[in-house]
Scaffold this motif. Structure first.
Motif, PDB file in Angstrom:
ATOM      1  N   THR A 134      31.547  60.429   9.043  1.00 23.23           N
ATOM      2  CA  THR A 134      30.677  59.977   8.117  1.00 23.23           C
ATOM      3  C   THR A 134      29.631  58.916   8.623  1.00 23.23           C
ATOM      4  O   THR A 134      28.869  58.510   8.053  1.00 23.23           O
ATOM      5  CB  THR A 134      31.480  59.338   6.984  1.00 23.23           C
ATOM      6  N   ILE A 135      29.921  58.314   9.633  1.00 29.69           N
ATOM      7  CA  ILE A 135      29.056  57.256  10.408  1.00 29.69           C
ATOM      8  C   ILE A 135      27.939  57.921  11.531  1.00 29.69           C
ATOM      9  O   ILE A 135      28.400  58.703  12.141  1.00 29.69           O
ATOM     10  CB  ILE A 135      29.963  56.172  11.100  1.00 29.69           C
ATOM     11  N   PRO A 136      26.670  57.792  11.027  1.00 28.92           N
ATOM     12  CA  PRO A 136      25.733  58.232  11.824  1.00 28.92           C
ATOM     13  C   PRO A 136      25.678  57.784  13.196  1.00 28.92           C
ATOM     14  O   PRO A 136      26.201  56.759  13.476  1.00 28.92           O
ATOM     15  CB  PRO A 136      24.448  57.931  10.970  1.00 28.92           C
ATOM     16  N   ASN A 137      24.640  58.306  14.128  1.00 31.74           N
ATOM     17  CA  ASN A 137      24.408  57.597  15.312  1.00 31.74           C
ATOM     18  C   ASN A 137      23.766  56.320  15.236  1.00 31.74           C
ATOM     19  O   ASN A 137      23.170  55.914  14.167  1.00 31.74           O
ATOM     20  CB  ASN A 137      23.524  58.429  16.183  1.00 31.74           C
ATOM     21  N   VAL A 138      23.967  55.413  16.273  1.00 31.68           N
ATOM     22  CA  VAL A 138      23.540  54.361  16.455  1.00 31.68           C
ATOM     23  C   VAL A 138      21.812  54.459  17.036  1.00 31.68           C
ATOM     24  O   VAL A 138      21.700  55.041  17.981  1.00 31.68           O
ATOM     25  CB  VAL A 138      24.135  53.311  17.251  1.00 31.68           C
ATOM     26  N   PRO A 139      20.859  54.041  16.249  1.00 32.90           N
ATOM     27  CA  PRO A 139      19.296  54.273  16.763  1.00 32.90           C
ATOM     28  C   PRO A 139      19.286  53.381  18.205  1.00 32.90           C
ATOM     29  O   PRO A 139      19.770  52.276  18.396  1.00 32.90           O
ATOM     30  CB  PRO A 139      18.481  53.580  15.775  1.00 32.90           C
ATOM     31  N   HIS A 140      18.551  53.801  19.064  1.00 31.88           N
ATOM     32  CA  HIS A 140      18.010  53.560  20.423  1.00 31.88           C
ATOM     33  C   HIS A 140      17.178  52.094  19.873  1.00 31.88           C
ATOM     34  O   HIS A 140      16.738  52.063  18.605  1.00 31.88           O
ATOM     35  CB  HIS A 140      17.037  54.333  20.992  1.00 31.88           C
ATOM     36  N   THR A 141      17.234  51.044  20.487  1.00 37.13           N
ATOM     37  CA  THR A 141      16.583  49.865  20.384  1.00 37.13           C
ATOM     38  C   THR A 141      14.911  49.944  20.105  1.00 37.13           C
ATOM     39  O   THR A 141      14.532  49.151  19.519  1.00 37.13           O
ATOM     40  CB  THR A 141      16.738  48.813  21.506  1.00 37.13           C
ATOM     41  N   SER A 142      14.409  51.143  20.621  1.00 40.64           N
ATOM     42  CA  SER A 142      12.907  51.222  20.412  1.00 40.64           C
ATOM     43  C   SER A 142      12.828  51.857  19.010  1.00 40.64           C
ATOM     44  O   SER A 142      11.545  51.903  18.699  1.00 40.64           O
ATOM     45  CB  SER A 142      12.361  52.237  21.481  1.00 40.64           C
TER      46      SER A 142
ATOM     47  N   ALA B 209      19.781  59.352  18.222  1.00 37.67           N
ATOM     48  CA  ALA B 209      19.612  58.041  18.890  1.00 37.67           C
ATOM     49  C   ALA B 209      18.260  57.751  18.809  1.00 37.67           C
ATOM     50  O   ALA B 209      17.790  56.704  18.465  1.00 37.67           O
ATOM     51  CB  ALA B 209      20.295  57.846  19.938  1.00 37.67           C
ATOM     52  N   LEU B 210      17.054  58.530  19.163  1.00 36.37           N
ATOM     53  CA  LEU B 210      15.795  58.628  18.953  1.00 36.37           C
ATOM     54  C   LEU B 210      15.195  59.822  18.807  1.00 36.37           C
ATOM     55  O   LEU B 210      15.658  60.814  19.508  1.00 36.37           O
ATOM     56  CB  LEU B 210      15.468  57.901  20.466  1.00 36.37           C
ATOM     57  N   THR B 211      14.347  59.950  17.781  1.00 34.33           N
ATOM     58  CA  THR B 211      13.672  61.093  17.538  1.00 34.33           C
ATOM     59  C   THR B 211      11.960  61.027  17.710  1.00 34.33           C
ATOM     60  O   THR B 211      11.558  60.132  17.156  1.00 34.33           O
ATOM     61  CB  THR B 211      13.937  61.793  16.206  1.00 34.33           C
TER      62      THR B 211
ATOM     63  N   VAL C 159      12.132  66.497  18.594  1.00 36.79           N
ATOM     64  CA  VAL C 159      12.641  66.278  19.861  1.00 36.79           C
ATOM     65  C   VAL C 159      13.705  65.228  19.646  1.00 36.79           C
ATOM     66  O   VAL C 159      12.974  64.006  19.763  1.00 36.79           O
ATOM     67  CB  VAL C 159      11.491  66.196  21.131  1.00 36.79           C
ATOM     68  N   SER C 160      14.918  65.180  20.209  1.00 40.66           N
ATOM     69  CA  SER C 160      15.886  64.201  19.934  1.00 40.66           C
ATOM     70  C   SER C 160      16.846  64.180  21.009  1.00 40.66           C
ATOM     71  O   SER C 160      17.233  65.076  21.703  1.00 40.66           O
ATOM     72  CB  SER C 160      16.737  64.393  18.699  1.00 40.66           C
ATOM     73  N   ASN C 161      16.938  62.682  21.060  1.00 39.54           N
ATOM     74  CA  ASN C 161      18.308  62.415  22.247  1.00 39.54           C
ATOM     75  C   ASN C 161      19.428  62.160  21.325  1.00 39.54           C
ATOM     76  O   ASN C 161      19.341  60.945  20.640  1.00 39.54           O
ATOM     77  CB  ASN C 161      17.994  61.425  23.245  1.00 39.54           C
ATOM     78  N   PHE C 162      20.572  62.513  21.613  1.00 39.02           N
ATOM     79  CA  PHE C 162      21.708  62.464  20.976  1.00 39.02           C
ATOM     80  C   PHE C 162      22.760  61.351  21.512  1.00 39.02           C
ATOM     81  O   PHE C 162      23.763  60.973  21.006  1.00 39.02           O
ATOM     82  CB  PHE C 162      22.654  63.679  20.178  1.00 39.02           C
ATOM     83  N   GLU C 163      22.498  61.109  22.652  1.00 38.50           N
ATOM     84  CA  GLU C 163      23.375  60.328  23.547  1.00 38.50           C
ATOM     85  C   GLU C 163      24.589  60.905  23.654  1.00 38.50           C
ATOM     86  O   GLU C 163      24.781  62.234  23.846  1.00 38.50           O
ATOM     87  CB  GLU C 163      23.179  58.971  23.402  1.00 38.50           C
ATOM     88  N   THR C 164      25.651  60.158  23.401  1.00 40.13           N
ATOM     89  CA  THR C 164      27.152  60.910  23.547  1.00 40.13           C
ATOM     90  C   THR C 164      27.649  61.552  22.116  1.00 40.13           C
ATOM     91  O   THR C 164      28.691  61.562  22.109  1.00 40.13           O
ATOM     92  CB  THR C 164      28.173  59.886  23.901  1.00 40.13           C
TER      93      THR C 164
END
Length: 423
Positions: free
Chosen positions: A107-115, A335-337, A356-361
């Motif tokens: 239920t917890i979403p991904n943590v956004p990138h610092t940018s 994490a960033l889109t 276009v998205s990066n999901f990291e891990t």
């Protein structure tokens, strides 16, 4: 999903990221996750201690039996029965805590990138760049839903008759335009080093959980209840799941796949002028690019994927802009889109055509998608994907932006695919 160690080791950072997303009760949820993990670990430790005691007693019983001390062995054996009951109870507690933790982490979403900028909605997204010239159309310009009737290339009424609203029928040059775009997008991706795959368009529940569509988007997916299968909302789901439960070699990275599929989305609750015509459909065609990369290279990969999609829009001669999505408008797993929007000259508004998205891990943790480096240690890979491209709004923009009093001109790059240059 997030790693528990990620929450433990960077609690403040994870909390700040979730607050940037406006995730409700973030601190309480993270504390609950940590508490469940502590319960799981303490239960495991207690269980291991009792198991060790039980093993020692069993060894002692064997010694007593060999020494002919059966009565003493029987008395001690009663103790082992009690310990086995305790072990079973602790194993049940451990399984319960582990399952509760797993469901909570879902239920917890991904943590956004610092940018990623803070914000609550699309109005807070950051414009990164704009490219191309917005065309000036003649008086009497028509939106695409009028153009398709005028030139009889897409029929929504027939789609309603056969299926329902949001399932158009493409005809004649409209169907050929669809096929031309699909082939153009696939050929461009293959030339850029992507391997084409043709995946299933139905996936099982495990695949939906692995890429994060479940449980977050369950209500937006079409469900075949008789077989417990879901129609895919995007090719990202089956293509990324090709690598579920896989350990790659570092030398295998990056992996680059492209696939064309129809996509199905219920789009429950969508209505209004912004969803007219091709602006929002229940079934549509899309070419998707997916990459599996080394964590050190994933943000460089994200930029290259964004540039690649922009290159397609330039070749189609469409004015576009790139947005960095704010925390409140990002997808659950990202994490960033970056969103790419093209300008619709007849509707006089921007239309999203790609994310276009990066999901990291985040996905790879669910997928158990890992790679092994030269040191033989395994670690989670990073996964990325992007629309390259979704067809409906691309078609809408081509039709609207290129209309003339005498017909609709086709982008030059499509002429060889189409066999005609004008509708």
């Amino acid at each position: 999903m997030l790693l528990v160690n990620q929450i433990r080791e960077n609690f403040a950072g994870v909390l700040a990221g979730l607050q940037k997303r406006n995730f409700p009760n973030a601190e309480a949820v993270l504390n609950q996750a940590v508490s469940l993990d502590e319960l799981r670990k303490s239960t495991q430790t207690e269980r291991d201690q009792i198991q060790a005691e039980s093993n020692a007693i069993s060894k002692e019983i064997g010694i007593l039996m060999r020494e002919g001390k059966a009565e003493e062995a029987v008395k001690i054996r009663e103790k082992t029965a009690e310990l086995k009951t305790q072990i079973k109870d602790l194993e049940d507690q451990y399984s319960s805590a582990e399952e509760e933790l797993r469901l909570l982490l879902y239920t917890i979403p991904n943590v956004p990138h610092t940018s990623v900028p803070a914000g609550k909605s699309a109005e807070d997204n950051e414009i990164v760049l704009e490219s191309g010239v917005i065309p000036t159309l003649f008086e009497g310009k028509l939106p695409h839903w009028e153009l398709i009737k005028k030139y009889d290339i897409i029929d929504f009424d027939l789609g309603v008759k056969i299926t329902g609203a949001g399932f158009p029928v493409y005809k004649g040059k409209g169907a050929r335009l669809q096929r031309a775009l699909i082939n153009f997008f696939l050929d461009e991706a293959i030339a850029a080093g992507y391997m084409e795959v043709q995946p299933p368009i139905l996936v099982n529940e495990e695949s939906g959980y692995a890429t994060g569509q479940l449980p977050d988007k369950e209500g937006q997916m079409y469900f075949a209840s008789a077989d417990n299968l879901y129609l895919i909302p995007t090719a990202e789901v089956p293509i990324t799941n090709l690598y579920r439960d896989v350990i790659l070699s570092e030398s295998d990275l990056p992996i680059k796949n492209v696939g064309y599929t129809p996509c199905f989305r219920r789009e429950a609750g969508s209505w209004g002028a912004h969803v007219r015509g091709l602006n929002r459909l229940h079934q549509f065609d899309k070419v998707e690019i997916v990459q599996i990369t080394h964590p050190e290279h994933s943000y460089q990969t994200l930029e290259s994927m964004s540039s690649y999609v922009q290159g397609l829009l330039k070749k189609l001669e469409l004015p576009y802009r790139v947005l960095r999505l704010c925390g409140g408008d990002m997808g659950f797993t990202s994490a960033l889109t970056y969103d790419m929007e093209v300008y619709s000259a007849a509707q006089e508004r921007w239309l999203e055509v790609s994310s276009v998205s990066n999901f990291e891990t985040y996905q790879s943790n669910r997928l158990k998608l890992r790679f092994k480096g030269e040191d033989k240690k395994t670690q989670l890979a990073h996964s990325l994907n992007g629309s390259a491209l979704a067809l409906p709004r691309i078609v809408a923009s081509i039709l609207e932006n290129n209309q003339t009093p005498d017909g609709i001109l086709m982008p030059k790059v499509l002429h060889s695919y189409l066999g005609f240059d004008k509708i």
